[in-house]
Design a protein around this motif. Structure first.
Motif, mmCIF file in Angstrom:
data_model
loop_
_atom_site.group_PDB
_atom_site.id
_atom_site.type_symbol
_atom_site.label_atom_id
_atom_site.label_comp_id
_atom_site.label_asym_id
_atom_site.label_seq_id
_atom_site.Cartn_x
_atom_site.Cartn_y
_atom_site.Cartn_z
ATOM 1 N N ASP A 117 0.658 -1.188 0.035
ATOM 2 C CA ASP A 117 0.021 -0.095 -0.143
ATOM 3 C C ASP A 117 0.770 1.205 -0.100
ATOM 4 O O ASP A 117 0.583 2.236 0.739
ATOM 5 C CB ASP A 117 -0.797 0.206 1.328
ATOM 6 C CG ASP A 117 -2.320 -0.917 0.989
ATOM 7 O OD1 ASP A 117 -2.459 -1.402 -0.109
ATOM 8 O OD2 ASP A 117 -2.765 -1.105 1.897
ATOM 9 N N GLY A 118 2.036 1.444 -0.857
ATOM 10 C CA GLY A 118 2.661 2.329 -1.015
ATOM 11 C C GLY A 118 3.523 2.818 0.206
ATOM 12 O O GLY A 118 4.367 3.637 0.420
ATOM 13 N N THR A 119 3.763 1.733 1.034
ATOM 14 C CA THR A 119 4.815 1.993 2.341
ATOM 15 C C THR A 119 5.798 0.731 2.184
ATOM 16 O O THR A 119 5.290 -0.385 2.028
ATOM 17 C CB THR A 119 3.792 1.673 3.646
ATOM 18 O OG1 THR A 119 2.707 2.797 3.635
ATOM 19 C CG2 THR A 119 4.754 1.956 4.916
ATOM 20 N N LYS A 120 6.967 1.168 2.680
ATOM 21 C CA LYS A 120 8.061 -0.016 2.882
ATOM 22 C C LYS A 120 7.658 -0.822 4.134
ATOM 23 O O LYS A 120 7.541 0.015 5.032
ATOM 24 C CB LYS A 120 9.410 0.752 2.908
ATOM 25 C CG LYS A 120 9.891 1.296 1.788
ATOM 26 C CD LYS A 120 11.256 1.803 1.671
ATOM 27 C CE LYS A 120 11.763 2.157 0.440
ATOM 28 N NZ LYS A 120 13.291 2.729 0.432
ATOM 29 N N VAL A 121 7.683 -2.031 4.189
ATOM 30 C CA VAL A 121 7.364 -2.711 5.278
ATOM 31 C C VAL A 121 8.587 -3.320 5.836
ATOM 32 O O VAL A 121 8.621 -4.056 6.831
ATOM 33 C CB VAL A 121 6.107 -3.703 4.830
ATOM 34 C CG1 VAL A 121 4.931 -3.081 4.589
ATOM 35 C CG2 VAL A 121 6.750 -4.610 3.682
ATOM 36 N N LEU A 122 9.654 -3.517 5.191
ATOM 37 C CA LEU A 122 10.811 -4.013 5.702
ATOM 38 C C LEU A 122 12.042 -3.038 5.592
ATOM 39 O O LEU A 122 12.087 -2.312 4.617
ATOM 40 C CB LEU A 122 11.400 -5.174 5.067
ATOM 41 C CG LEU A 122 10.271 -6.586 4.866
ATOM 42 C CD1 LEU A 122 10.717 -7.612 4.075
ATOM 43 C CD2 LEU A 122 10.477 -6.911 6.344
ATOM 44 N N GLY A 123 12.596 -2.857 6.795
ATOM 45 C CA GLY A 123 13.899 -1.956 6.692
ATOM 46 C C GLY A 123 15.147 -2.718 6.575
ATOM 47 O O GLY A 123 15.432 -3.478 6.972
ATOM 48 N N MET A 124 15.871 -1.852 5.449
ATOM 49 C CA MET A 124 17.079 -2.342 4.834
ATOM 50 C C MET A 124 17.428 -3.917 4.629
ATOM 51 O O MET A 124 18.241 -4.639 5.211
ATOM 52 C CB MET A 124 18.144 -2.106 6.144
ATOM 53 C CG MET A 124 18.289 -0.489 6.640
ATOM 54 S SD MET A 124 19.667 -0.205 7.945
ATOM 55 C CE MET A 124 19.924 -1.385 8.666
ATOM 56 N N PRO A 125 16.284 -4.435 4.031
ATOM 57 C CA PRO A 125 16.440 -5.791 3.746
ATOM 58 C C PRO A 125 17.492 -6.139 2.704
ATOM 59 O O PRO A 125 17.644 -5.192 1.667
ATOM 60 C CB PRO A 125 15.109 -6.146 3.043
ATOM 61 C CG PRO A 125 14.456 -4.955 2.533
ATOM 62 C CD PRO A 125 15.065 -3.880 3.471
ATOM 63 N N LYS A 126 18.323 -7.140 2.784
ATOM 64 C CA LYS A 126 19.332 -7.322 1.941
ATOM 65 C C LYS A 126 19.696 -8.856 1.857
ATOM 66 O O LYS A 126 19.158 -9.524 2.684
ATOM 67 C CB LYS A 126 20.612 -6.640 2.353
ATOM 68 C CG LYS A 126 21.038 -6.901 3.954
ATOM 69 C CD LYS A 126 22.243 -6.137 4.361
ATOM 70 C CE LYS A 126 22.155 -6.347 5.888
ATOM 71 N NZ LYS A 126 23.563 -5.543 6.324
ATOM 72 N N ALA A 127 20.276 -9.143 0.866
ATOM 73 C CA ALA A 127 20.578 -10.581 0.761
ATOM 74 C C ALA A 127 22.008 -10.657 -0.162
ATOM 75 O O ALA A 127 22.346 -9.757 -0.699
ATOM 76 C CB ALA A 127 19.697 -11.258 -0.384
ATOM 77 N N LEU A 128 22.822 -11.900 0.304
ATOM 78 C CA LEU A 128 24.272 -12.074 -0.230
ATOM 79 C C LEU A 128 23.882 -13.525 -1.033
ATOM 80 O O LEU A 128 23.799 -14.219 -0.016
ATOM 81 C CB LEU A 128 25.123 -11.997 0.715
ATOM 82 C CG LEU A 128 26.564 -12.344 0.195
ATOM 83 C CD1 LEU A 128 27.160 -11.240 -0.923
ATOM 84 C CD2 LEU A 128 27.570 -12.406 1.338
ATOM 85 N N LEU A 129 24.086 -13.710 -2.144
ATOM 86 C CA LEU A 129 24.121 -14.601 -2.918
ATOM 87 C C LEU A 129 25.424 -15.240 -3.269
ATOM 88 O O LEU A 129 25.807 -14.469 -3.707
ATOM 89 C CB LEU A 129 22.940 -14.704 -4.057
ATOM 90 C CG LEU A 129 21.668 -14.112 -3.558
ATOM 91 C CD1 LEU A 129 20.829 -13.681 -4.994
ATOM 92 C CD2 LEU A 129 20.825 -14.883 -2.541
ATOM 93 N N ARG A 130 25.449 -16.565 -3.609
ATOM 94 C CA ARG A 130 26.557 -17.097 -4.370
ATOM 95 C C ARG A 130 25.986 -18.024 -5.662
ATOM 96 O O ARG A 130 25.366 -18.841 -5.388
ATOM 97 C CB ARG A 130 27.338 -17.892 -3.245
ATOM 98 C CG ARG A 130 28.637 -18.525 -4.204
ATOM 99 C CD ARG A 130 29.576 -19.544 -3.502
ATOM 100 N NE ARG A 130 29.243 -19.401 -2.037
ATOM 101 C CZ ARG A 130 30.402 -18.671 -1.110
ATOM 102 N NH1 ARG A 130 31.126 -17.926 -1.900
ATOM 103 N NH2 ARG A 130 30.215 -18.592 -0.015
ATOM 104 N N LEU A 131 26.510 -17.487 -6.662
ATOM 105 C CA LEU A 131 26.125 -18.199 -8.007
ATOM 106 C C LEU A 131 27.310 -19.046 -8.423
ATOM 107 O O LEU A 131 28.508 -18.507 -8.098
ATOM 108 C CB LEU A 131 25.844 -17.010 -9.072
ATOM 109 C CG LEU A 131 24.826 -15.877 -8.459
ATOM 110 C CD1 LEU A 131 24.649 -14.968 -9.740
ATOM 111 C CD2 LEU A 131 23.449 -16.506 -8.496
ATOM 112 N N ARG A 132 26.738 -20.243 -8.670
ATOM 113 C CA ARG A 132 28.224 -20.878 -9.199
ATOM 114 C C ARG A 132 27.889 -21.354 -10.775
ATOM 115 O O ARG A 132 26.963 -21.547 -11.368
ATOM 116 C CB ARG A 132 28.209 -22.323 -8.433
ATOM 117 C CG ARG A 132 28.275 -21.814 -7.008
ATOM 118 C CD ARG A 132 28.495 -23.248 -6.188
ATOM 119 N NE ARG A 132 28.527 -22.690 -4.697
ATOM 120 C CZ ARG A 132 29.827 -22.923 -4.195
ATOM 121 N NH1 ARG A 132 30.968 -23.167 -4.668
ATOM 122 N NH2 ARG A 132 29.820 -22.577 -2.840
#
Length: 141
Positions: free
Chosen positions: A126-141
């Protein structure tokens, strides 16, 4: 659903990926997770504690963010994943609440172990950010 090339570039925008949450989804998640807090199922309780209505479990919202990431990067190893819970996802009694996820590729590094991709996510309801500072680190092989 949107996908990206196996080797994304810094600055690439990924997504969006949208999920619809119903009250039935909240009941199913509560039963699976053991989190039976009534703010996730009982309108009167949610309102009594100052919430705008029944809200989705924060971990359910975070789990949907993780699902978006694995949809965008199938087969990737999730090395790190996290967020803060900043605003609730209010789920109406009828219909569904939509949560939309997008990501920006922050960093790409390649070494002998593969390619590490750092993502900065955005989760909107609804136009509002619901998670603060969401981040992911992935490893692709």
């Amino acid at each position: 659903m949107s996908t990206v090339a196996p080797l994304p570039a810094e600055g690439d925008v990924v997504g969006p990926r949208t999920f619809a949450l119903t009250r039935a989804d909240l009941v199913a998640y509560a039963n699976a997770s053991g989190d039976q807090n009534p703010i996730h199922q009982d309108e009167a309780v949610a309102l009594a504690v100052g919430l705008p209505g029944v809200i989705a479990h924060g971990m359910l919202t975070l789990g949907l963010a993780a699902r978006a990431v694995t949809d965008w990067f199938p087969g990737a190893e999730v090395v790190e994943f996290g967020s803060k819970f900043t605003n609730p996802v209010v789920v109406p009694a009828e219909g569904a609440a939509e949560v939309e996820f997008t990501a920006v590729v922050k960093k790409v590094e390649t070494d002998d172990d593969g390619t590490r991709v750092s993502l900065l996510l955005t989760a909107m309801h609804d136009g509002t950010k619901v998670l603060g500072m969401p981040k992911a680190l992935l490893r692709l092989r």
